[in-house]
Structures are given as structure tokens and as C-alpha cells.
Design an enzyme around this catalytic site. Sequence first.
Site, PDB file in Angstrom:
ATOM      1  N   ASP A 117       0.879  -1.167   0.000  1.00  0.00           N
ATOM      2  CA  ASP A 117       0.000   0.000   0.000  1.00  0.00           C
ATOM      3  C   ASP A 117       0.917   1.217   0.000  1.00  0.00           C
ATOM      4  OD1 ASP A 117      -1.616   2.142   0.542  1.00  0.00           O
ATOM      5  OD2 ASP A 117      -2.496   1.330   2.372  1.00  0.00           O
TER       6      ASP A 117
ATOM      7  N   ASP B 196      -4.267  -1.459  -2.166  1.00  0.00           N
ATOM      8  CA  ASP B 196      -3.024  -2.208  -2.349  1.00  0.00           C
ATOM      9  C   ASP B 196      -2.740  -2.504  -3.820  1.00  0.00           C
ATOM     10  OD1 ASP B 196      -2.195  -2.926   0.475  1.00  0.00           O
ATOM     11  OD2 ASP B 196      -4.272  -3.619   0.445  1.00  0.00           O
TER      12      ASP B 196
ATOM     13  N   GLN C 171       3.039   4.127   2.970  1.00  0.00           N
ATOM     14  CA  GLN C 171       2.894   3.646   4.348  1.00  0.00           C
ATOM     15  C   GLN C 171       3.457   2.240   4.569  1.00  0.00           C
ATOM     16  OE1 GLN C 171      -1.316   3.500   5.513  1.00  0.00           O
ATOM     17  NE2 GLN C 171      -1.329   1.310   5.123  1.00  0.00           N
TER      18      GLN C 171
ATOM     19  N   TYR D 173       1.339   1.018  14.912  1.00  0.00           N
ATOM     20  CA  TYR D 173       0.316   0.689  13.919  1.00  0.00           C
ATOM     21  C   TYR D 173       0.566   1.488  12.645  1.00  0.00           C
ATOM     22  CZ  TYR D 173      -3.878   0.041  11.338  1.00  0.00           C
ATOM     23  OH  TYR D 173      -4.744  -0.271  10.325  1.00  0.00           O
TER      24      TYR D 173
ATOM     25  N   LYS E 270      -3.052  -2.370   8.229  1.00  0.00           N
ATOM     26  CA  LYS E 270      -3.144  -3.824   8.283  1.00  0.00           C
ATOM     27  C   LYS E 270      -2.331  -4.396   7.141  1.00  0.00           C
ATOM     28  CE  LYS E 270      -4.901  -6.395  11.426  1.00  0.00           C
ATOM     29  NZ  LYS E 270      -4.303  -6.320  12.741  1.00  0.00           N
TER      30      LYS E 270
END
Length: 364
Positions: free
Chosen positions: A13, A52, A93, A227, A230
Amino acid sequence: MGKKITVSVIKADVGGFVGHSSVHPALLEKARGMLSGSSLLIDSYVGYVGDDIDLIMTHEQGRNNGEVHQLAWDIFIACTEIARKLKLYGAGQDLLADAFSGNVKGMGPGVAEMEFEERKSEPIIVFMADKTEPGAWNLPLYKMFADPFNTAGLVIDPNMHDGFLFEVRDLIENKRITFACPEEIYDMLVFIGAPGRYCIKRIFHRQSGDIAAASSTQRLNLMAGRYVGKDDPVCIVRCQSGMPAVGEALEPFAQPHLVSGWMRGSHSGPLMPVSMEQATPSRFDGPPRVVALGFQLAEGKLIGPRDFFADPAFDPARQKANELANYLRTLGPFEPHRLHLDEMEYTTMPQVSKKLKDRFEKLR
């Protein structure tokens, strides 16, 4: 011995359009251009799911090849530059390092690779998921390769009757163990039923020893210590001729199961099977999505894809996923919609606990 083909699926991503919902066409165009110009590869395809980019590549360089991984890294860096110019959300990211160091593993992008000799007919399915973690593949892979109620071939196909070997990774302790199924199914389920920690990495045919499936097991928060999104895993499954039939490999997704991820990676939600065109999660940044692209390999050439979940046969699964999403959303910040506490350590939970620690009084 014939030549061996390597199928590499590397995803990242590097910026969402708009928010976390999709990939901007300019990024896909850049990725396609850089892949098509590479002399390293036999063939390539650029897929996407949610925000993604998924690079599907075939070559003869073997697994963990530095040049192939360098190519993927360079593509993600180039796409990140475009993402920053367009002010896309979360630009870069998944890239946790400033420079390439020989292999993208541990640097952010997810990787699933397998090397094998092409059979007379070589159908493969590349599964790509968004808004979830690597353990999302545990239940589907178990059903495909160990559950006779899903995969009739385990009972009636003599080439599958002896079962498969499952390599399971402990993502916390960084260890692995291999289970021989069917006889060790119960032992294996103790572990893979905890998908936040234990993930099926690879599956092998017991008779031939051939690779049957491979998944990505990168956990971004464990690598970054915070974090950062995901993991949005990928998985490659070989089908037919001693492996599950194409329909058996797709069947687990007819009943959407609950996975970790969804909004801020902090919620449980149903994994919805969708076409690539519908892989644009929006409701509460979800629900989590999975795409299945089918290819026939021919001397390493990717003949396809077939966008399997575009089939209306999966409409009831999408309907059920929406119903499950409706129910879970009513729970708001309460478990089990919100993940359990040990999965919340990369959110605001530690800061709130620290702020309030002196206000907790010991009971006498």
C-alpha cells in the site's frame, strides 16, 4: 528435470485513493510500465484490491531473488512519488525502510512466492485481500487442503487421499512447525485457530513433495513497532491434478468468515469475496475484501486472469457479509467487534492506560 518457474506476488500500500478505498490509475499505469520493461521476468500482471498494488510476476530466478525484489521495491518507490504528488492518503505507508537491502522481506511489502516445474496444465489462483491480516488465510487454506466437506478430492481422488503437509509460522516467536494432515489435524487446529499469531505459510503435497500453496505472513505492526496499517495479505494456490480443483479452492469463500482488520486494523469483520472492480472498501473502510484471480501458466506466461469472484454464485456470500457487517457495527467499541486487548497495543490503548494508571486503586 524441466526448468522451474517461480511465481512471485509482492504487494504494498503506497497511497490510497480516496482515503483507504482504492488505487489511483496513475500508480497502476506506472507499475505496469516498469514491469513490462523488465528483462528479469517472463510475464507479469498488476492487480489491486482496496488501496493495495499487487505485482504478480513469473520468472526463472527462484524465490527470494534480490533482483526481482529490487524491481518490486523500485516500483513501489516510484509509485510512492506519484502518490505524494497527488497527495494520496498514507503515501508510502508500507515502505518501512529508506533504502533497499537485498530482500523486501522485513521492509514492509507482503510476499508470497513458489517455485515449481510446470505440469502439463498449470492452473493457479492468486488470492489478494485488503483490510485484514495474514491469518485470514488459515480457515480457507484448512478447508481447501484438509476438510473433505469442502474438498471432495481428499476422499475420492487417489492423488490427494494421503493429504498434505502444512508449514505453520509463529509470527511472535519467529518459529515454524510442519503438520502432517490428516493425522495431525487436531494438533494443528489448536494453533491455526489463533490466526493473529499462527499462520499457514506453505502447503506441500505429501506424495510428490510439490509446493501446493504459499502465503504472505508479514505483520507490519510487528516490524514497525507501531500501527502502520493492516497487512493485506496475498496467497498463491495451485489447482487440479492432485491439488484441489479450482472450484474446491474457491468454495471456502462462499461462507464469509470473520477476520481481524477493517477500520484502523482494530476490528473484526466478514471477509467479502468480490471482483477486482468491486474491491473498493468504503463502509467503515470495509468490510474486508478478497479477490481471486485465476491464471493458466504456459511456459511461465500468465494466461488470464479470470476474475473468479465476479461470478453471481458469490452474491449470497456478499449478502451474508453485509448482514454480518450490520450486526457487528451495532457493537461499536465493544468486543468482539473491536479486537481483543493484545491486538490493540498499536492504537491509543497504551497511551490511555498510561494516562490513567495512577487512578487505578488497589482493592484491599
